[in-house]
Design an enzyme around this catalytic site. Structure first.
Site, short mmCIF file in Angstrom:
data_model
loop_
_atom_site.label_atom_id
_atom_site.label_comp_id
_atom_site.label_asym_id
_atom_site.label_seq_id
_atom_site.Cartn_x
_atom_site.Cartn_y
_atom_site.Cartn_z
N VAL A 23 41.90 52.85 41.71
CA VAL A 23 42.59 52.21 42.82
C VAL A 23 43.41 53.25 43.60
O VAL A 23 43.36 53.31 44.83
CB VAL A 23 43.51 51.07 42.32
CG1 VAL A 23 44.42 50.57 43.44
CG2 VAL A 23 42.67 49.92 41.77
N ASP A 127 38.81 40.50 25.21
CA ASP A 127 38.14 39.29 24.71
C ASP A 127 36.81 39.00 25.40
O ASP A 127 36.01 38.21 24.89
CB ASP A 127 39.05 38.07 24.86
CG ASP A 127 40.21 38.09 23.89
OD1 ASP A 127 40.20 38.93 22.97
OD2 ASP A 127 41.13 37.26 24.04
#
Length: 319
Positions: A23, A127
């Site tokens: 970024v 996850d």
């Protein structure tokens, strides 16, 4: 788009630093000022923000965690908290924001967009529980961390002729357990999408013992239940000495894999491109080998994917 803010929120994941780096460098390359927002939405509300330059992200692509730090923020869930955040963005003349995090972070990004701040969400969670994207930043590294530990536990499990239960992260999504269980040669994989069948697990363990297997491995996702209690039940039912290991936060740390570094770099750069194009309320993801973007709310409404084919393969190969 002159000034872009970037923050990391929720649980950290390996590769977040690579995304931050992308970024910052992509933004500067395109003539933007980049502002680092520290400690997630909490830092946004409390104006813990400073300008970043090329040196700010030097030598971080290989580091786990997040140099911007992270936090959970209940205040941002309130209308008053979001108004404070909006005021900070206006005062500092931040035109758009890149949010790196999981489901809760995406919800926050959606709220920022609703306040009129162009916002792009980048999936960073071990996850792998954002269903719109094939992979999230940090998942591959977490898998490899768990797999390395499984190999070590296998050594001692074989020496003692034990069964070992390995509890990994995954409250609602069992991907870490599923893929490490397959790659690690586990006898049983227990995930939220399928549930727990203790009798079937015990049957497989006894079947293996009767044909001379020296050890057994069970990989359990935390969302199903506790490994320690399960270990006691299995030992009582089978008579096989059973040990339980809860991996915990070790899965969130460590140097990111090449896959996660590349994924994070591509996603971070795409997020900047979208803001430069004045496109907000977007979620960046990957399908196949292609980076894409879609509406944040639509992304959040896509249910977690369950790889039934891989689960069935793991069952076949564990006989």
């Amino acid at each position: 788009m002159k000034t872009i803010g970037v923050l990391t929120s929720g649980g950290d994941s390996p590769g977040m630093n690579a995304a931050i780096r992308a970024v910052v460098r992509s933004g500067i390359y395109n003539g933007c000022k980049i502002m680092g927002i520290k400690q997630g939405y909490s830092g946004l509300i409390n104006a813990k923000i400073e300008e970043m330059n090329l040196s700010s992200v030097a030598d971080i692509i290989h580091r786990g965690g997040t140099i911007l730090r992270t936090a959970r923020c209940e205040e941002f869930r309130t209308e008053e908290g979001r108004k404070k955040a909006l005021n900070v963005l206006k005062v500092l003349k931040i035109d758009g924001v890149v949010v790196i995090g999981g489901d809760g972070s995406f919800q926050g990004a959606k709220k920022l967009s609703e306040l009129g701040i162009p916002t792009v969400a980048v999936p960073g969670t071990i996850d792998n529980d954002l269903g719109y994207s094939d992979y999230t930043i940090g998942f591959d590294t977490a898998m490899n961390t768990v797999l390395d530990a499984i190999s070590k536990i296998r050594d001692t499990s074989t020496s003692h002729g034990r069964a070992n239960i390995i509890e990994v992260m995954g409250r609602h999504c069992g991907d870490i357990a599923l893929y490490t269980g397959l790659a690690g040669g586990a006898e049983s994989i227990i995930i939220p999408e399928v549930g727990l069948d203790i009798d079937e697990i015990c049957r497989k363990l006894l079947q293996g013992k009767n044909r001379g297997k020296l050890h057994s491995l069970i990989v359990l996702a935390e969302g199903v239940g506790g490994a320690i209690d399960l270990g006691k039940i299995i030992e009582e039912k089978t008579g096989i000495e059973t040990r339980s290991t809860v991996f915990g936060h070790i899965q969130r740390g460590g140097s990111p894999t090449a896959f996660d570094r590349i994924l994070a770099s591509k996603m971070g750069a795409r997020a900047v491109d979208l803001l430069i194009e004045e496109k907000g309320n977007r979620a960046v993801g990957i399908k196949g080998n292609q980076i894409f973007d879609m509406d944040i709310e639509e992304a959040l409404n896509i249910e977690n994917k369950f790889d039934q084919e891989t689960f069935e393969l793991a069952k076949i190969l564990s006989i």
